[in-house]
Design a protein around this motif. Sequence first.
Motif, PDB file in Angstrom:
ATOM      1  N   LEU A 197       0.829  -1.209   0.000  1.00 27.75           N
ATOM      2  CA  LEU A 197       0.000   0.000   0.000  1.00 27.75           C
ATOM      3  C   LEU A 197       0.863   1.259   0.000  1.00 27.75           C
ATOM      4  O   LEU A 197       1.790   1.412   0.794  1.00 27.75           O
ATOM      5  N   SER A 198       0.556   2.166  -0.899  1.00 27.63           N
ATOM      6  CA  SER A 198       1.341   3.386  -1.055  1.00 27.63           C
ATOM      7  C   SER A 198       1.110   4.351   0.105  1.00 27.63           C
ATOM      8  O   SER A 198       0.140   4.229   0.868  1.00 27.63           O
ATOM      9  N   HIS A 199       2.001   5.322   0.243  1.00 25.56           N
ATOM     10  CA  HIS A 199       1.746   6.433   1.140  1.00 25.56           C
ATOM     11  C   HIS A 199       0.547   7.208   0.582  1.00 25.56           C
ATOM     12  O   HIS A 199       0.511   7.551  -0.600  1.00 25.56           O
ATOM     13  N   PRO A 254      -3.577   3.105  14.632  1.00 21.10           N
ATOM     14  CA  PRO A 254      -3.851   4.295  13.810  1.00 21.10           C
ATOM     15  C   PRO A 254      -2.643   5.226  13.730  1.00 21.10           C
ATOM     16  O   PRO A 254      -2.522   6.000  12.775  1.00 21.10           O
ATOM     17  N   LEU A 255      -1.748   5.148  14.709  1.00 16.09           N
ATOM     18  CA  LEU A 255      -0.560   5.995  14.675  1.00 16.09           C
ATOM     19  C   LEU A 255       0.354   5.625  13.514  1.00 16.09           C
ATOM     20  O   LEU A 255       0.895   6.490  12.823  1.00 16.09           O
ATOM     21  N   PHE A 256       0.523   4.310  13.294  1.00 16.66           N
ATOM     22  CA  PHE A 256       1.346   3.873  12.175  1.00 16.66           C
ATOM     23  C   PHE A 256       0.691   4.228  10.845  1.00 16.66           C
ATOM     24  O   PHE A 256       1.361   4.578   9.871  1.00 16.66           O
ATOM     25  N   MET A 257      -0.646   4.142  10.788  1.00 15.62           N
ATOM     26  CA  MET A 257      -1.355   4.515   9.574  1.00 15.62           C
ATOM     27  C   MET A 257      -1.198   6.013   9.316  1.00 15.62           C
ATOM     28  O   MET A 257      -1.026   6.456   8.181  1.00 15.62           O
ATOM     29  N   MET A 258      -1.249   6.791  10.379  1.00 15.72           N
ATOM     30  CA  MET A 258      -1.108   8.240  10.243  1.00 15.72           C
ATOM     31  C   MET A 258       0.268   8.605   9.690  1.00 15.72           C
ATOM     32  O   MET A 258       0.391   9.517   8.849  1.00 15.72           O
ATOM     33  N   MET A 259       1.293   7.898  10.128  1.00 14.35           N
ATOM     34  CA  MET A 259       2.645   8.210   9.674  1.00 14.35           C
ATOM     35  C   MET A 259       2.787   8.046   8.161  1.00 14.35           C
ATOM     36  O   MET A 259       3.581   8.728   7.516  1.00 14.35           O
ATOM     37  N   LYS A 260       2.009   7.137   7.587  1.00 12.62           N
ATOM     38  CA  LYS A 260       2.057   6.904   6.137  1.00 12.62           C
ATOM     39  C   LYS A 260       0.862   7.527   5.425  1.00 12.62           C
ATOM     40  O   LYS A 260       0.706   7.359   4.217  1.00 12.62           O
ATOM     41  N   GLN A 295      -2.187   6.611   5.489  1.00 12.91           N
ATOM     42  CA  GLN A 295      -2.950   5.523   4.877  1.00 12.91           C
ATOM     43  C   GLN A 295      -4.309   5.367   5.555  1.00 12.91           C
ATOM     44  O   GLN A 295      -4.504   5.793   6.694  1.00 12.91           O
ATOM     45  N   GLY A 296      -5.215   4.763   4.848  1.00 11.37           N
ATOM     46  CA  GLY A 296      -6.533   4.499   5.400  1.00 11.37           C
ATOM     47  C   GLY A 296      -6.919   3.041   5.258  1.00 11.37           C
ATOM     48  O   GLY A 296      -6.699   2.437   4.209  1.00 11.37           O
ATOM     49  N   ILE A 297      -7.463   2.468   6.326  1.00 18.83           N
ATOM     50  CA  ILE A 297      -8.019   1.115   6.302  1.00 18.83           C
ATOM     51  C   ILE A 297      -9.512   1.249   6.541  1.00 18.83           C
ATOM     52  O   ILE A 297      -9.929   1.775   7.587  1.00 18.83           O
ATOM     53  N   ILE A 298     -10.316   0.812   5.602  1.00 16.07           N
ATOM     54  CA  ILE A 298     -11.769   0.973   5.686  1.00 16.07           C
ATOM     55  C   ILE A 298     -12.436  -0.401   5.672  1.00 16.07           C
ATOM     56  O   ILE A 298     -12.284  -1.166   4.715  1.00 16.07           O
ATOM     57  N   GLY A 299     -13.158  -0.703   6.732  1.00 12.05           N
ATOM     58  CA  GLY A 299     -13.934  -1.941   6.787  1.00 12.05           C
ATOM     59  C   GLY A 299     -15.299  -1.721   6.171  1.00 12.05           C
ATOM     60  O   GLY A 299     -15.933  -0.683   6.388  1.00 12.05           O
ATOM     61  N   VAL A 300     -15.752  -2.694   5.402  1.00 15.06           N
ATOM     62  CA  VAL A 300     -17.036  -2.560   4.701  1.00 15.06           C
ATOM     63  C   VAL A 300     -17.927  -3.756   5.031  1.00 15.06           C
ATOM     64  O   VAL A 300     -17.542  -4.911   4.827  1.00 15.06           O
ATOM     65  N   ASN A 301     -19.096  -3.479   5.574  1.00 15.60           N
ATOM     66  CA  ASN A 301     -20.096  -4.497   5.885  1.00 15.60           C
ATOM     67  C   ASN A 301     -21.445  -3.950   5.432  1.00 15.60           C
ATOM     68  O   ASN A 301     -22.054  -3.121   6.119  1.00 15.60           O
ATOM     69  N   MET A 302     -21.906  -4.406   4.277  1.00 13.34           N
ATOM     70  CA  MET A 302     -23.122  -3.842   3.701  1.00 13.34           C
ATOM     71  C   MET A 302     -24.379  -4.188   4.508  1.00 13.34           C
ATOM     72  O   MET A 302     -25.382  -3.474   4.431  1.00 13.34           O
ATOM     73  N   LEU A 303     -24.321  -5.257   5.309  1.00 12.17           N
ATOM     74  CA  LEU A 303     -25.467  -5.545   6.176  1.00 12.17           C
ATOM     75  C   LEU A 303     -25.622  -4.468   7.241  1.00 12.17           C
ATOM     76  O   LEU A 303     -26.739  -4.066   7.573  1.00 12.17           O
ATOM     77  N   ARG A 304     -24.502  -4.010   7.771  1.00 15.80           N
ATOM     78  CA  ARG A 304     -24.568  -2.938   8.765  1.00 15.80           C
ATOM     79  C   ARG A 304     -25.053  -1.630   8.120  1.00 15.80           C
ATOM     80  O   ARG A 304     -25.794  -0.852   8.732  1.00 15.80           O
ATOM     81  N   ILE A 305     -24.636  -1.391   6.894  1.00 18.53           N
ATOM     82  CA  ILE A 305     -25.143  -0.213   6.182  1.00 18.53           C
ATOM     83  C   ILE A 305     -26.652  -0.345   5.986  1.00 18.53           C
ATOM     84  O   ILE A 305     -27.408   0.617   6.172  1.00 18.53           O
TER      85      ILE A 305
END
Length: 340
Positions: free
Chosen positions: A229-231, A265-271, A273-283
């Motif tokens: 995953l890219s910066h 989230p701190l390591f994600m912030m440094m790069k 980056q975003g991690i997005i969970g998707v659950n269409m039943l919850r939507i």
Amino acid sequence: MQQLTIVKYGAAREAYELQEVSQPEPEPHQVLVKVEGFGLNYADVMARNGLYKEAPKIPFVPGYEIVGLVTGKGAGVPDKFLGKRVVAFTRFGGYADFGLADHRAIAILPEDIPGGEACALATQYCTAYYMTDYQSRLHAGEIALIHACAGGVGTALTQLCKRRGVKVVGLCSSPRKMEYLEKMGVDFRVNYKDVNYSEVIEKEFGKRKMDLIFNTVAGKSFKDDLKLLSHGGRMFCFGGAARSGQKAHVFNDLAFLLKTGFISPLFMMMKSQGIIGVNMLRIADHRIDIIGHCLHALVDLWEKKEIHPQVGATFKAKDLAAAHELLESGNSTGKVYVNW
């Protein structure tokens, strides 16, 4: 009415029972649909094997999407839907010849759309569209890595990415699927059964070059994908196929979690980056309007010929077990559709 009910977990030929039950009555905001056909999704396989945590306890009727004619409605449903052919998101209950759906999660169909293609729009294309056009924004020149690229959601993601000028890297599991990806216009194709996909991708594109990653597998692949995953990149996680094929047991669940790993989230912030969970039943549970928004947009894209759902196989309802076996085998492409 008839419905196909999961009465026990396990093999498809033993899990289902065709039952005769009373026709349901629509509650407020619901329509009653005389079903011509329904679609299969890999979550159905997971539910049949007792591995899908969101599924009701057995016995229950699976199925997330139906195509058919609206024959009744509850309070609060506009009259415009009566007598119309629609595609509907059902949130279970789709494996039946009559089904209920919230009118906010249905769309009136063009007369010429085939049932299988319409069903593909409800769950698989909605899932893809939610990630590419609702939750995020694609930019021309970006590179997207798509797991299970020859499947229903993978096909949808490919088409939605290509229409925005995004280069697609597709993973699949057989030579036949490699041919399918070539026909779909996938730019760089990898059979992960033959090679280490992350090494091949890094060799071709360099380190951290994937701007978008669509991961439906989890497990070890999540850690591998993070290294690609890219910066400034975004990874969408919308499945746990790596958990499939194992018995439902707490130790297997824990092993699956440990293989997937944990992130800060701190390591994600440094790069950035975003991690997005998707659950269409919850939507569907909490933002049913989003399902409707995606469905209407997709029907519009189909009419404009900007998307082309692929139906890989069609079965009769009496052959449901064979349809499930095909989907579970990993040999299917596009949408698997079942009609009455």
